[in-house]
Motif scaffolding. Sequence first.
Motif, PDB file in Angstrom:
ATOM      1  N   GLU A 162       0.864  -1.293   0.070  1.00 22.28           N
ATOM      2  CA  GLU A 162      -0.046  -0.320   0.132  1.00 22.28           C
ATOM      3  C   GLU A 162       0.876   1.149   0.227  1.00 22.28           C
ATOM      4  OE1 GLU A 162      -2.502   1.769   3.407  1.00 22.28           O
ATOM      5  OE2 GLU A 162      -3.939   0.000   2.268  1.00 22.28           O
ATOM      6  N   CYS A 163       0.091   2.184  -1.007  1.00 21.43           N
ATOM      7  CA  CYS A 163       1.099   3.669  -0.690  1.00 21.43           C
ATOM      8  C   CYS A 163       0.977   4.243   1.040  1.00 21.43           C
ATOM      9  CB  CYS A 163       0.844   4.443  -2.273  1.00 21.43           C
ATOM     10  SG  CYS A 163       1.607   6.059  -2.288  1.00 21.43           S
ATOM     11  N   PRO A 164       2.144   4.452   0.721  1.00 23.14           N
ATOM     12  CA  PRO A 164       1.980   5.355   2.618  1.00 23.14           C
ATOM     13  C   PRO A 164       0.958   6.794   2.246  1.00 23.14           C
ATOM     14  CG  PRO A 164       3.832   5.633   1.589  1.00 23.14           C
ATOM     15  CD  PRO A 164       3.302   4.565   0.623  1.00 23.14           C
ATOM     16  N   GLU A 165       0.810   7.265   0.818  1.00 20.05           N
ATOM     17  CA  GLU A 165       0.730   8.961   0.537  1.00 20.05           C
ATOM     18  C   GLU A 165      -1.058   8.468   0.384  1.00 20.05           C
ATOM     19  OE1 GLU A 165       1.746  11.667   1.095  1.00 20.05           O
ATOM     20  OE2 GLU A 165       3.578  10.113   2.084  1.00 20.05           O
ATOM     21  N   CYS A 166      -0.752   7.917  -1.048  1.00 19.56           N
ATOM     22  CA  CYS A 166      -2.140   7.768  -1.153  1.00 19.56           C
ATOM     23  C   CYS A 166      -3.251   6.587  -1.200  1.00 19.56           C
ATOM     24  CB  CYS A 166      -2.438   8.202  -2.799  1.00 19.56           C
ATOM     25  SG  CYS A 166      -1.755   6.978  -3.443  1.00 19.56           S
ATOM     26  N   LYS A 167      -2.980   5.493  -0.414  1.00 19.54           N
ATOM     27  CA  LYS A 167      -3.250   3.804  -0.147  1.00 19.54           C
ATOM     28  C   LYS A 167      -4.092   3.394  -0.882  1.00 19.54           C
ATOM     29  CE  LYS A 167      -2.629   5.261   4.378  1.00 19.54           C
ATOM     30  NZ  LYS A 167      -2.066   4.645   5.225  1.00 19.54           N
ATOM     31  N   SER A 168      -3.220   3.011  -2.441  1.00 21.96           N
ATOM     32  CA  SER A 168      -3.290   2.446  -4.007  1.00 21.96           C
ATOM     33  C   SER A 168      -2.368   1.317  -4.186  1.00 21.96           C
ATOM     34  CB  SER A 168      -2.935   3.551  -5.289  1.00 21.96           C
ATOM     35  OG  SER A 168      -4.459   4.630  -4.771  1.00 21.96           O
ATOM     36  N   ASP A 169      -2.559   0.298  -4.295  1.00 19.40           N
ATOM     37  CA  ASP A 169      -2.370  -0.907  -3.961  1.00 19.40           C
ATOM     38  C   ASP A 169      -1.284  -0.883  -5.217  1.00 19.40           C
ATOM     39  OD1 ASP A 169      -3.072  -1.827  -2.032  1.00 19.40           O
ATOM     40  OD2 ASP A 169      -4.171  -3.140  -2.796  1.00 19.40           O
ATOM     41  N   ILE A 170       0.350  -0.934  -5.240  1.00 20.93           N
ATOM     42  CA  ILE A 170       1.505  -0.555  -6.072  1.00 20.93           C
ATOM     43  C   ILE A 170       1.897  -2.190  -5.959  1.00 20.93           C
ATOM     44  CG2 ILE A 170       1.093   1.826  -6.261  1.00 20.93           C
ATOM     45  CD1 ILE A 170       3.654   1.922  -4.178  1.00 20.93           C
ATOM     46  N   PRO A 171       2.874  -2.697  -6.636  1.00 19.16           N
ATOM     47  CA  PRO A 171       3.653  -2.927  -7.364  1.00 19.16           C
ATOM     48  C   PRO A 171       4.602  -3.368  -5.331  1.00 19.16           C
ATOM     49  CG  PRO A 171       3.608  -3.011  -9.272  1.00 19.16           C
ATOM     50  CD  PRO A 171       2.963  -1.146  -8.203  1.00 19.16           C
ATOM     51  N   LEU A 172       5.589  -4.013  -5.548  1.00 18.68           N
ATOM     52  CA  LEU A 172       6.070  -4.949  -4.056  1.00 18.68           C
ATOM     53  C   LEU A 172       7.560  -2.981  -4.565  1.00 18.68           C
ATOM     54  CD1 LEU A 172       6.281  -7.708  -2.437  1.00 18.68           C
ATOM     55  CD2 LEU A 172       5.545  -6.038  -1.119  1.00 18.68           C
ATOM     56  N   ASP A 173       7.987  -3.793  -5.183  1.00 19.93           N
ATOM     57  CA  ASP A 173       9.760  -3.762  -6.192  1.00 19.93           C
ATOM     58  C   ASP A 173       9.428  -1.724  -6.195  1.00 19.93           C
ATOM     59  OD1 ASP A 173      10.083  -6.125  -5.438  1.00 19.93           O
ATOM     60  OD2 ASP A 173      10.384  -6.693  -7.390  1.00 19.93           O
ATOM     61  N   ALA A 174       8.234  -1.074  -6.863  1.00 23.57           N
ATOM     62  CA  ALA A 174       8.017  -0.087  -7.015  1.00 23.57           C
ATOM     63  C   ALA A 174       8.706   0.860  -5.955  1.00 23.57           C
ATOM     64  CB  ALA A 174       6.469  -0.058  -6.872  1.00 23.57           C
ATOM     65  N   ARG A 175       9.557   2.112  -6.798  1.00 22.51           N
ATOM     66  CA  ARG A 175       9.978   3.575  -6.004  1.00 22.51           C
ATOM     67  C   ARG A 175       9.668   4.199  -6.621  1.00 22.51           C
ATOM     68  NH1 ARG A 175      15.621   3.545  -8.836  1.00 22.51           N
ATOM     69  NH2 ARG A 175      14.170   1.882 -10.844  1.00 22.51           N
ATOM     70  N   ARG A 176       7.846   4.436  -7.004  1.00 20.52           N
ATOM     71  CA  ARG A 176       7.217   5.448  -6.727  1.00 20.52           C
ATOM     72  C   ARG A 176       5.750   4.987  -7.360  1.00 20.52           C
ATOM     73  NH1 ARG A 176       8.843  10.721  -8.389  1.00 20.52           N
ATOM     74  NH2 ARG A 176      10.248  10.912  -8.336  1.00 20.52           N
ATOM     75  N   CYS A 177       5.175   5.663  -6.687  1.00 20.95           N
ATOM     76  CA  CYS A 177       3.780   4.918  -6.620  1.00 20.95           C
ATOM     77  C   CYS A 177       2.895   5.778  -8.056  1.00 20.95           C
ATOM     78  CB  CYS A 177       2.916   5.997  -5.861  1.00 20.95           C
ATOM     79  SG  CYS A 177       1.084   5.509  -5.594  1.00 20.95           S
ATOM     80  N   PHE A 227      -0.300   6.152  -9.322  1.00 18.71           N
ATOM     81  CA  PHE A 227      -1.527   7.115  -9.139  1.00 18.71           C
ATOM     82  C   PHE A 227      -0.683   8.394  -8.369  1.00 18.71           C
ATOM     83  CE2 PHE A 227      -2.128   2.512  -8.688  1.00 18.71           C
ATOM     84  CZ  PHE A 227      -3.176   2.748  -9.123  1.00 18.71           C
ATOM     85  N   CYS A 228       0.112   8.580  -7.258  1.00 21.24           N
ATOM     86  CA  CYS A 228       0.268   9.675  -6.980  1.00 21.24           C
ATOM     87  C   CYS A 228       1.671  10.316  -6.896  1.00 21.24           C
ATOM     88  CB  CYS A 228      -0.288   9.619  -5.272  1.00 21.24           C
ATOM     89  SG  CYS A 228       1.274   9.093  -4.150  1.00 21.24           S
ATOM     90  N   THR A 229       2.629   9.892  -7.652  1.00 20.06           N
ATOM     91  CA  THR A 229       3.982   9.743  -8.062  1.00 20.06           C
ATOM     92  C   THR A 229       4.905   9.986  -6.389  1.00 20.06           C
ATOM     93  OG1 THR A 229       4.203  12.373  -8.479  1.00 20.06           O
ATOM     94  CG2 THR A 229       2.852  10.812 -10.167  1.00 20.06           C
ATOM     95  N   ALA A 230       3.849   9.574  -5.963  1.00 21.79           N
ATOM     96  CA  ALA A 230       5.408   9.590  -4.461  1.00 21.79           C
ATOM     97  C   ALA A 230       5.942   8.886  -5.286  1.00 21.79           C
ATOM     98  CB  ALA A 230       4.205   9.715  -2.937  1.00 21.79           C
ATOM     99  N   GLU A 231       7.274   9.741  -3.925  1.00 16.50           N
ATOM    100  CA  GLU A 231       8.815   8.442  -3.903  1.00 16.50           C
ATOM    101  C   GLU A 231       8.123   7.917  -2.704  1.00 16.50           C
ATOM    102  OE1 GLU A 231      12.219  10.045  -5.114  1.00 16.50           O
ATOM    103  OE2 GLU A 231      12.313  11.655  -5.989  1.00 16.50           O
ATOM    104  N   LEU A 232       9.141   6.568  -2.710  1.00 23.74           N
ATOM    105  CA  LEU A 232       8.874   5.675  -1.812  1.00 23.74           C
ATOM    106  C   LEU A 232      10.500   4.966  -1.521  1.00 23.74           C
ATOM    107  CD1 LEU A 232       6.526   3.642  -4.399  1.00 23.74           C
ATOM    108  CD2 LEU A 232       6.022   5.314  -1.926  1.00 23.74           C
ATOM    109  N   THR A 233      10.258   4.517  -0.858  1.00 25.20           N
ATOM    110  CA  THR A 233      12.222   3.639   0.612  1.00 25.20           C
ATOM    111  C   THR A 233      11.514   2.804  -0.224  1.00 25.20           C
ATOM    112  OG1 THR A 233      10.743   3.742   2.182  1.00 25.20           O
ATOM    113  CG2 THR A 233      11.933   5.757   1.847  1.00 25.20           C
TER     114      THR A 233
END
Length: 142
Positions: free
Chosen positions: A109-124, A126-132
């Motif tokens: 789950e993206c911490p910003e928009c709560k959308s489901d994204i792949p485990l290996d994603a570095r950017r959402c 849906f909301c383009t937030a950078e993920l750690t």
Amino acid sequence: MGGFKKFLLRGNLVELAVAVVIGATFSGLIQALVADLITPLIGAITGGRQPDFGKYSFTVNGSEFKYGDFINHLLTFLIIAAVVYWLVVMPMTRLVSIFDRNQKSTEKECPECKSDIPLDARRCAFCTAELTAVPANDRPPA
């Protein structure tokens, strides 16, 4: 003609036909239950007189509103819906949850928009937030 024969003999169509026949029979059974058991039970509770809900109506400007027949159909619908829910929906939901429990998670789950994204994603997406990035060995088990 061969394609039509193949279509008619396909498993899904036969299963659907059986389901329709059983559903119609079940509907008749529930209608009899409402008319022959539930309606007299209501009559016994309300004073011993067996009500015939089908005859209840009122008239407005010459138009007859048969609300009693509607009550019979409403009771029939509610009973069928309850039986289908408890005998079909609930067992299937439990069965599906048993099989889903054993599958590994492929999304987070993206911490910003709560959308489901792949485990290996570095950017959402849906909301383009950078993920750690979380190393694979530090991920929680699915």
